[in-house]
Design an enzyme around this catalytic site. Structure first.
Site, PDB file in Angstrom:
ATOM      1  N   PHE A  42      11.785  -7.131   0.007  1.00 20.64           N
ATOM      2  CA  PHE A  42      11.160  -6.734  -1.268  1.00 20.64           C
ATOM      3  C   PHE A  42      10.207  -7.785  -1.810  1.00 20.64           C
ATOM      4  CE2 PHE A  42      15.782  -5.413  -1.480  1.00 20.64           C
ATOM      5  CZ  PHE A  42      15.587  -4.253  -0.768  1.00 20.64           C
TER       6      PHE A  42
ATOM      7  N   ILE B 205      10.452  -4.362   7.468  1.00 20.85           N
ATOM      8  CA  ILE B 205      11.503  -4.827   6.554  1.00 20.85           C
ATOM      9  C   ILE B 205      12.341  -3.640   6.077  1.00 20.85           C
ATOM     10  CG2 ILE B 205      10.258  -6.898   5.899  1.00 20.85           C
ATOM     11  CD1 ILE B 205       9.376  -5.522   3.322  1.00 20.85           C
TER      12      ILE B 205
ATOM     13  N   ILE C 210      -0.476  11.231   5.146  1.00 22.78           N
ATOM     14  CA  ILE C 210       0.909  10.809   5.327  1.00 22.78           C
ATOM     15  C   ILE C 210       1.208  10.788   6.829  1.00 22.78           C
ATOM     16  CG2 ILE C 210       3.321  11.320   4.779  1.00 22.78           C
ATOM     17  CD1 ILE C 210       1.524  10.527   2.340  1.00 22.78           C
TER      18      ILE C 210
ATOM     19  N   ASN D 265       4.030   9.825   8.377  1.00 22.34           N
ATOM     20  CA  ASN D 265       5.361  10.342   8.695  1.00 22.34           C
ATOM     21  C   ASN D 265       6.041  10.760   7.393  1.00 22.34           C
ATOM     22  OD1 ASN D 265       8.167  10.570   9.122  1.00 22.34           O
ATOM     23  ND2 ASN D 265       8.099   9.143  10.841  1.00 22.34           N
ATOM     24  N   PRO D 266       6.131  12.057   7.141  1.00 23.50           N
ATOM     25  CA  PRO D 266       6.671  12.502   5.847  1.00 23.50           C
ATOM     26  C   PRO D 266       8.125  12.069   5.614  1.00 23.50           C
ATOM     27  CG  PRO D 266       6.200  14.383   7.293  1.00 23.50           C
ATOM     28  CD  PRO D 266       5.677  13.163   7.988  1.00 23.50           C
ATOM     29  N   LYS D 267       8.849  11.829   6.698  1.00 28.09           N
ATOM     30  CA  LYS D 267      10.258  11.438   6.537  1.00 28.09           C
ATOM     31  C   LYS D 267      10.385   9.982   6.080  1.00 28.09           C
ATOM     32  CE  LYS D 267      14.506  12.193   9.188  1.00 28.09           C
ATOM     33  NZ  LYS D 267      14.932  12.731  10.495  1.00 28.09           N
TER      34      LYS D 267
ATOM     35  N   GLN E  17      10.600   5.810   1.750  1.00 32.54           N
ATOM     36  CA  GLN E  17      10.004   4.668   1.046  1.00 32.54           C
ATOM     37  C   GLN E  17       9.960   4.938  -0.449  1.00 32.54           C
ATOM     38  OE1 GLN E  17       8.596   1.678   2.591  1.00 32.54           O
ATOM     39  NE2 GLN E  17       6.610   2.433   3.151  1.00 32.54           N
TER      40      GLN E  17
ATOM     41  N   GLY F 275      -0.728   3.713   2.265  1.00 30.38           N
ATOM     42  CA  GLY F 275       0.383   2.763   2.130  1.00 30.38           C
ATOM     43  C   GLY F 275       1.270   3.151   0.965  1.00 30.38           C
TER      44      GLY F 275
ATOM     45  N   GLU G  35       5.045   0.475  -2.183  1.00 31.10           N
ATOM     46  CA  GLU G  35       5.268   0.026  -3.548  1.00 31.10           C
ATOM     47  C   GLU G  35       5.011   1.063  -4.631  1.00 31.10           C
ATOM     48  OE1 GLU G  35       3.092  -3.390  -2.160  1.00 31.10           O
ATOM     49  OE2 GLU G  35       4.379  -4.680  -3.352  1.00 31.10           O
TER      50      GLU G  35
HETATM   51 MO1  MOS Z   1       5.771  -6.747  -1.288  1.00 34.90          MO
HETATM   52  S1  MOS Z   1       6.332  -7.566  -3.089  1.00 34.90           S
HETATM   53  O1  MOS Z   1       4.129  -7.036  -1.178  1.00 34.90           O
HETATM   54  O2  MOS Z   1       6.739  -7.398  -0.132  1.00 34.90           O
END
Ligand code: MOS
Length: 754
Positions: A247, A472, A636, A638-640, A645, A709, A712
């Site tokens: 994160f 991640i 998109i 991959n919609p899954k 995310q 993307g 976030e």
């Molecule tokens: Mo994110 S806060 O750019 O890992």
């Protein structure tokens, strides 16, 4: 040349790394076991500011099995220049240097490393280290020191300073018939990934280091090690195949990496150093901030003035800043706007990027203030936003490369049932529970950074694609597999994607929601090059069924090259390679943003989030009963994984709204709720109905994939929508996150009294 049968992009491929994770085969940095591994445990300072006068190590060293204790007094020489310690994500200033000298900059600063043959011994010996200090008065608490601001050093990569003011904000607000002046407060938060920071360093006979490290950027940490320890880059390989959440906390090297490498070099041993959960609260955090808004509007709900000033905390040694206020000049059309951001230097570790840094806070305050002025002008909050919708980015006077935010508003409102909302606060009820509906907008930048990738096709029919990026938990392995499969007409099952290794083609840190755009483009280009090589061989080999064909007339699908107009003319990739006498086709690509085109536009991902809460009138408890988030994120892939995310981010948004806060004992200058029983995050019982919609959005400018993307955007706006829903439910406006029971009850009681 278009592929005739490429259907990977846009399909809901299940995580390719999922099986490894659920069967425990995915290894994390602290799980790479080798013979002769020794352990290091870090001793943390108990004061927030001052000098170490003496460190007593004899008692620890007397224990058989304890190897050495490293302190600032016995460390090897280290570089003095700031730039040697500056990593890709470093803000301006002087980075923290572990064991550099006797000076203490923050509570919990690592002051010694105890190494021993076992972890238990190291931990016990660390408990015997005694440190004497000369204590100096520390400065902590943003509210207490809010008038000690300075203008931040703005050299942090990705930081865009607030734009120059436009119009006449002060006059406009003085004349505006409807005004809102409000101050919002957002607390310190810590990332709290499940996986603790850990590093395992393995030495070979020639002194080369293989470093297993938890990071969002293997190349970034490898470079840092090489600069700090003066090692040439071919002496280091840094590996991070799986990351148990980060994160943002893994965007900069954390100090256990320093200690593990130091001990491995000095002791010539294999070393592991892991942080404790408590030590996870002794490096970067989301900074505390105070947001002051003054908004003015006409009686018909036209925004006339926006004044937004932020004060946020930084450390004494670095100027950490985020893009907090700019969004207020981007989301709404307004003729008079002034935005400002100042920082206060405190005796704390330098704050750090965390989950939509800047936007998560700034848009919380903005979207709360917009809600307040919508009520003040007697206009539905959604209508108010539509009325002041910005067609261009006023901060830069540029059009958006695409902006399907209107579709987000309408589709989410429809799905949520916004029309069922009765406008007045405290007008909806279900027994003793007050029901509220709130909404907010989300925005985040759609960035692309330079990145490299490699694609290798073997005669065995397998395609291996690689880049030193990270996964991640976001789905990088899966999505890159899809992009590669799509480009080369492969089954996803025949593609292997490799990442998290500094020896692979360089990629930026996995941050800012830019990985699909950056690395995805490089993967696409590397695979296109492989395809072009295959086509070239196929048309030039005399015995080929497509010999002499125009490349434009050829397509690739199912590992074959096929003639579009005569499908009987086809040849498999393997046959092509045999014809060309090659065992292996390997191509590298370096993908750069098309800056000339991109810079004419502002490129952003948008969202609209609608939230329903139920507030117990007698207990003040808030339950988020329903969330609908509609995201305009371009194409998109991959919609899954995309949905996952956004779902995860919404959960984090609920945490931000209602639970998350790092409490500091100001006397000690130390975060006290430094574990997961006292630092509250949402649990299953807190999460109810969440729906994610992706609206259609086409964008040829952001990057060749057209994908914006999604790492976030999901969190941005959630806290405001929760706060706005609580206001609608109760008539209580809480301007201080998190909105805990005491704040709701306090508001309900003062409502009852007045
Ligand atoms: Mo994110 S806060 O750019 O890992």
């Amino acid at each position: 040349m278009q592929d005739s049968k490429a259907t990977h992009i846009g399909s809901p491929l299940t995580r390719v790394d999922g099986r490894l994770k659920v069967t425990g085969q995915a290894k994390y940095a602290g799980e790479f076991n080798v013979a002769g591994l020794i352990y290091g445990v870090i001793v943390s300072s108990t004061i927030a500011k001052g000098q170490i006068t003496k460190i007593h190590t004899q008692e620890a060293l007397a224990i058989p099995g304890v190897i050495r204790v490293f302190t600032h007094e016995n460390r090897p020489p280290l570089p003095t220049f700031d730039r040697k310690y500056q990593d890709q994500d470093a803000p301006g200033g002087s980075p923290f240097r572990p064991l550099y000298n006797a000076q203490i900059l923050f509570s919990g600063q690592p002051v010694a490393l105890v190494t021993a043959e076992t972890f238990e011994l190291a931990r016990y010996a660390a408990s015997l280290i005694r440190v004497e200090y000369e204590v100096e008065a520390h400065r902590v608490g943003l509210r207490e020191f809010r008038d000690r601001t300075h203008s931040p050093n703005t050299s942090k990569s990705g930081f865009k300073p607030p734009p120059k003011p436009w119009g006449s904000p002060d006059e406009a607000i003085a004349k505006a018939p409807v005004t809102v002046r409000a101050e919002y407060h957002t607390p310190v938060e810590h990332h709290n990934p499940m996986e603790l920071f850990s590093t395992t360093v393995v030495r070979d006979e020639d002194g080369r280091l293989t470093i297993y490290d938890k990071t969002q950027g293997a190349p970034n940490n490898a470079d840092w090690v090489s600069k700090v320890f003066g090692l040439s880059s071919n002496k280091i390989r840094l590996i991070s195949p799986f990351v148990g959440g980060a994160f943002g906390s893994g965007l900069r090297p954390q100090y256990q990496l320093f200690f593990a490498v130091l001990a491995a070099l000095e002791l010539k041993r294999n070393v592991r150093v892991s942080l404790t959960r408590q030590q996870m609260f002794t490096f970067g955090h989301r900074p505390e901030a105070i947001h002051s808004f003054a908004l003015g509007a006409s009686t018909d709900g036209t925004l006339q003035s926006v004044i937004y000033d932020v004060i946020s905390e930084t450390s004494r040694n670095e100027d950490y800043v985020e893009v907090v206020v700019n969004w207020a000049g981007m989301l709404y059309q307004c003729d008079s706007v002034r935005l400002g951001h100042k920082v206060v230097a405190l005796d704390v570790p330098t704050p750090m990027d965390m989950r939509a840094p800047g936007a998560a806070w700034g848009v919380y305050a903005l979207e709360s203030a917009i809600d307040e002025i919508a009520y003040a002008s007697g206009i539905d909050p959604l209508q108010f936003r539509l009325k002041n919708y910005s067609e261009q980015d006023q901060t830069q006077q540029k059009p958006y490369s695409s902006k399907e935010l209107r579709a987000c508003y309408s589709q989410a409102a429809e799905r949520f049932g916004w029309s069922r909302r009765s406008p007045a606060p405290r007008s909806m009820r279900d027994g003793r529970r007050l029901i509220g509906m709130g909404m907010a907008t989300g925005i985040w930048e759609a960035m692309q950074k330079p990145a490299k990738a490699k694609a290798a096709l073997g005669l065995d029919g397998r395609l291996t694609v690689s880049s030193a990026t990270a996964d991640i938990g976001t789905g990088t392995y899966t999505v890159m597999t899809q992009v590669a499969a799509e480009t080369l007409g492969f089954n996803a099952a025949d593609v292997t994607f490799k990442l998290g290794d500094s020896s692979l083609p360089e990629a930026p840190v996995e941050g800012g929601s830019a990985t699909v755009a950056s690395v995805g483009t490089a993967v696409q280009q590397a695979c296109q090059k492989v395809r072009n090589r295959l086509v070239k061989i196929a048309i030039s080999a005399p015995d080929s069924p497509v010999a002499g064909a125009n490349p434009e007339d050829l397509a690739v699908a199912d590992r074959e090259i096929v003639h579009r107009h005569d499908p009987s003319r086809r040849i498999s990739f393997q046959q092509v390679m045999r014809l060309g006498n090659v065992l292996h086709i390997e191509e590298k690509a370096a993908a750069f943003p098309r800056t000339l085109i991109q810079r004419r536009y502002t490129r952003c991902v948008h969202s609209a989030v609608f939230i329903e809460v139920a507030v117990d009138e007698e207990l003040g408890t808030v339950e988020v009963t329903k969330v609908v988030s509609a995201v305009a994120g371009g194409r998109i892939i991959n919609p899954k994984t995309a949905r996952s995310q956004v779902l995860g981010s919404i959960v984090m948004g609920i945490g931000m709204a209602l639970e998350e806060e790092s409490h500091m004992d100001k006397r000690l200058g130390r975060f006290m709720n430094h574990d997961l029983s006292e630092y509250h995050v949402p649990v299953n019982a807190d999460i109810h109905n969440i729906e994610v919609l992706f609206v259609e959005e086409k964008d040829d400018i952001v990057n060749p994939l057209g994908a914006k993307g999604l790492g976030e955007i999901g969190i941005v706006g959630v806290a405001a929508a929760v706060a706005n829903a609580i206001f609608h439910a109760t008539g209580v406006r809480v301007r201080d996150l998190p909105i805990t029971i005491d704040k709701v009850m306090g508001g309900l009681r003062s409502e009852a009294i007045s």
